[in-house]
Design an enzyme around this catalytic site. Structure first.
Site, mmCIF file in Angstrom:
data_model
loop_
_atom_site.group_PDB
_atom_site.id
_atom_site.type_symbol
_atom_site.label_atom_id
_atom_site.label_comp_id
_atom_site.label_asym_id
_atom_site.label_seq_id
_atom_site.Cartn_x
_atom_site.Cartn_y
_atom_site.Cartn_z
ATOM 1 N N GLU A 281 7.390 143.800 6.386
ATOM 2 C CA GLU A 281 6.804 145.194 6.334
ATOM 3 C C GLU A 281 5.436 145.476 5.745
ATOM 4 O OE1 GLU A 281 9.302 148.172 4.278
ATOM 5 O OE2 GLU A 281 11.257 147.319 4.979
ATOM 6 N N GLU B 276 14.828 144.598 0.343
ATOM 7 C CA GLU B 276 14.139 144.727 -0.946
ATOM 8 C C GLU B 276 15.360 144.637 -1.908
ATOM 9 O OE1 GLU B 276 11.936 148.360 -0.357
ATOM 10 O OE2 GLU B 276 10.288 147.360 0.482
HETATM 11 C C1 BGP Z 1 10.122 150.009 1.943
HETATM 12 C C2 BGP Z 1 11.601 150.221 2.693
HETATM 13 C C3 BGP Z 1 11.227 150.829 4.088
HETATM 14 C C4 BGP Z 1 10.369 151.763 4.152
HETATM 15 C C5 BGP Z 1 9.112 151.516 3.479
HETATM 16 C C6 BGP Z 1 8.082 152.619 3.400
HETATM 17 O O1 BGP Z 1 10.382 150.061 0.761
HETATM 18 O O2 BGP Z 1 12.107 148.817 2.961
HETATM 19 O O3 BGP Z 1 12.939 151.007 4.428
HETATM 20 O O4 BGP Z 1 10.892 153.018 4.220
HETATM 21 O O5 BGP Z 1 9.302 151.112 2.267
HETATM 22 O O6 BGP Z 1 8.322 153.598 2.479
HETATM 23 P P1 BGP Z 1 8.351 155.214 2.811
HETATM 24 O O7 BGP Z 1 9.378 155.090 3.827
HETATM 25 O O8 BGP Z 1 9.080 155.709 1.498
HETATM 26 O O9 BGP Z 1 6.942 155.453 3.293
#
Ligand code: BGP
Length: 526
Positions: free
Chosen positions: A416, A221
């Site tokens: 993701e 990201e």
């Molecule tokens: C993305 C990131 C991840 C992951 C995901 C979910 O932005 O790349 O590392 O964590 O989001 O977010 P969260 O863990 O805050 O629920």
């Protein structure tokens, strides 16, 4: 007109003009309702949230080891959760044995469970497993002359184990884990020297793993620097007093763009057949109404998303980003060699995270807001939200795939996508425990169907899919373990209490079936 897989004519007497694919009702029998052969199914993790092993095997401190859980802060206030001050860092350094308030130090303890975890992924039939290399496990301080052999051996074992099962590792070089020493001594990515430190790290891992890893991502990201500058870029706001912090962020971002191009070059020189991707937070904004002002607002919000991938895919800064620098008086120092590198080594594919969509309007005062993946947006009355307020929108994934593919004409990879849920272990009737996570199953089914249609109806080239996360891990934004994404439950609570034992959830068996049928089971009821 022809059905693409076997070119059998479909005699429907119509030329679909506005629909560029083959609408479902017109597909021939031979149009299999499954994913293309070779489609990579799998799941994703990141060292900073999953690996643990804090201080073990010669690992140094990374920024994620200073990330404190803040139960007192509203869950939707991602800025407060991610804002780390110099005082916070001192506090963290003073408490090296505190795993309770610093959950990323234990993560899901993959460091000690890697064999068992990879076996679970193999049992589901994974073709790909996304993970990241913790930079501070290889170069504990970031500026060391020599790498830490013990750290390198750890990933040797992990990649070998994956390959033994026929699982392709998909490796992120930097996923929220710059070494802390680089922050304290150099201001991390703000400092040009960090490009050189990163280059040394990349040369080491590229050379070591060139026969074990084919798919690489440079910065997770990459756009997130603007939203959480400490986690992504190691930028501590109070160290830049008197400076324009937006300029600091974009300077650091420029260094990451140059470093990303350099990494792409190094990885290709070591293994010409590897594939290197950028990684974008695919935020998707709709205009709240059809009022042209709202449409323009949504377009601007989307440009603020695309400006990063535009740079990494086309190899040059888009004019609209350069005009922002100019109009806002941001003086970003760009060496010619950086710009040449960026131009010569664009990425091979575009990977992205997608969780939700949001709405934008020119005038939004008093309107309801929805929280999301480190952004807030206007609530969409047509969508349901998760327990954390993220608006679920499977069609938005198809829209995103089409937009990205039309824009870049390069292969895409969803690295993701998933749903955070509160969950409870229940007896499985066979002497163990499970979780009946139907919400995960529904979420995935709806998104997978949209992916299928994007491939067959919209002509999108999609290499694969890694869910976030395949095994429960610590949340990035709120640092909670109780925000569970996985197909596998990890027995650990928000304070790090638990056995860390793994349990297969209902979705584990469901996803296994999706993979073994290559998606055909998603359409069984149709
Ligand atoms: C993305 C990131 C991840 C992951 C995901 C979910 O932005 O790349 O590392 O964590 O989001 O977010 P969260 O863990 O805050 O629920």
């Amino acid at each position: 007109m022809h059905c693409p897989p076997c070119l059998r004519a479909i005699d429907n007497g119509e030329i679909p003009f506005f629909n560029f694919g083959i609408p479902k009702e017109q597909r021939g029998e031979c149009m299999k309702k499954q994913f293309p052969e070779g489609f990579l199914w799998g799941g994703a993790t990141a060292a900073n949230q999953f690996e643990g092993g804090f201080g073990e095997g010669g690992k140094g401190w990374s920024v994620s080891d200073t990330a404190r859980i803040r139960p007192e802060v509203d869950l939707s206030d991602y800025r407060a959760h991610n804002d780390v001050t110099s005082r916070d860092i001192e506090e963290a350094l003073a408490h090296p044995l505190d795993f309770e308030h610093y959950p990323k130090r234990h993560g899901s303890d993959f460091y000690h469970h890697w064999k068992e975890d990879i076996a679970l992924l193999a049992e589901m039939g994974f073709g790909v497993f996304r993970l990241s290399i913790a930079w501070s496990r290889i170069y504990p301080n970031g500026d060391d002359e020599e790498p830490n052999e013990e750290g390198l051996k750890f990933y040797d074992q992990v990649f070998d184990e994956c390959r033994n099962y026929g699982i392709e590792p998909l490796v992120t070089l930097s996923h929220y884990e710059p070494p802390l020493h680089l922050v304290l001594k150099y201001d991390c990515w703000y400092n040009r020297k960090t490009i050189g430190f990163f280059e040394r790290f990349v040369r080491t891992v590229s050379n070591r793993y060139k026969d074990k890893v084919k798919y690489w991502l440079t910065f997770n990201e990459v756009d997130s620097m603007i939203r959480h500058p400490y986690t992504t870029g190691g930028l501590v706001r109070d160290r830049f007093e008197g400076k324009n912090f937006e300029e600091v962020i974009f300077q650091a971002m420029h260094h990451q763009f140059a470093a990303s191009a350099l990494a792409t070059k190094i990885l290709h020189e070591d293994n010409p057949s590897c594939m290197v991707g950028c990684m974008l937070t695919k935020l998707t904004f709709y205009p709240y109404t059809c009022k042209p002002e709202d449409v323009l607002e949504a377009q601007m919000r989307m440009r603020a998303v695309y400006c990063y991938s535009d740079t990494q895919v086309f190899g040059v800064y888009p004019a609209y980003l350069l005009s922002r620098f100019k109009n806002h008086g941001l003086n970003i120092v760009m060496e010619n060699e950086d710009l040449e590198l960026m131009k010569s080594w664009p990425v091979d594919f575009i990977s992205f995270s997608y969780y939700m969509s949001g709405c934008a309007a020119k005038e939004s005062r008093g309107m309801d807001l929805a929280s999301g993946n480190t952004v807030t947006s206007l609530k969409n009355p047509y969508l349901q939200a998760s327990e954390w307020g993220w608006q679920k929108d499977p069609i938005g994934l198809r829209i995103s795939l089409v937009d990205l593919y039309d824009r870049y004409r390069k292969p895409l990879f969803i690295v993701e996508n998933g749903l955070g849920e509160k969950e409870e272990l229940v007896p499985d009737g066979k002497g163990s425990y499970t979780v009946n996570d139907d919400a995960h199953i529904d979420y995935y089914r709806d998104h997978f169907r949209q992916m299928h249609d994007a491939i067959y109806e919209d002509g999108v080239e999609l290499l694969g899919y890694t869910s976030w996360a395949c095994i429960d891990l610590v949340s990035e934004s709120t640092k909670q373990m109780s925000k569970r994404y996985g197909f596998v439950y990890v027995d650990c609570d928000d304070l790090g209490r638990g056995s860390f034992m793994r349990y297969r959830k209902k979705s584990f068996y469901w996803y296994k079936h999706v993979i073994e049928t290559n998606g055909a089971c998603l359409f069984e009821s149709e």
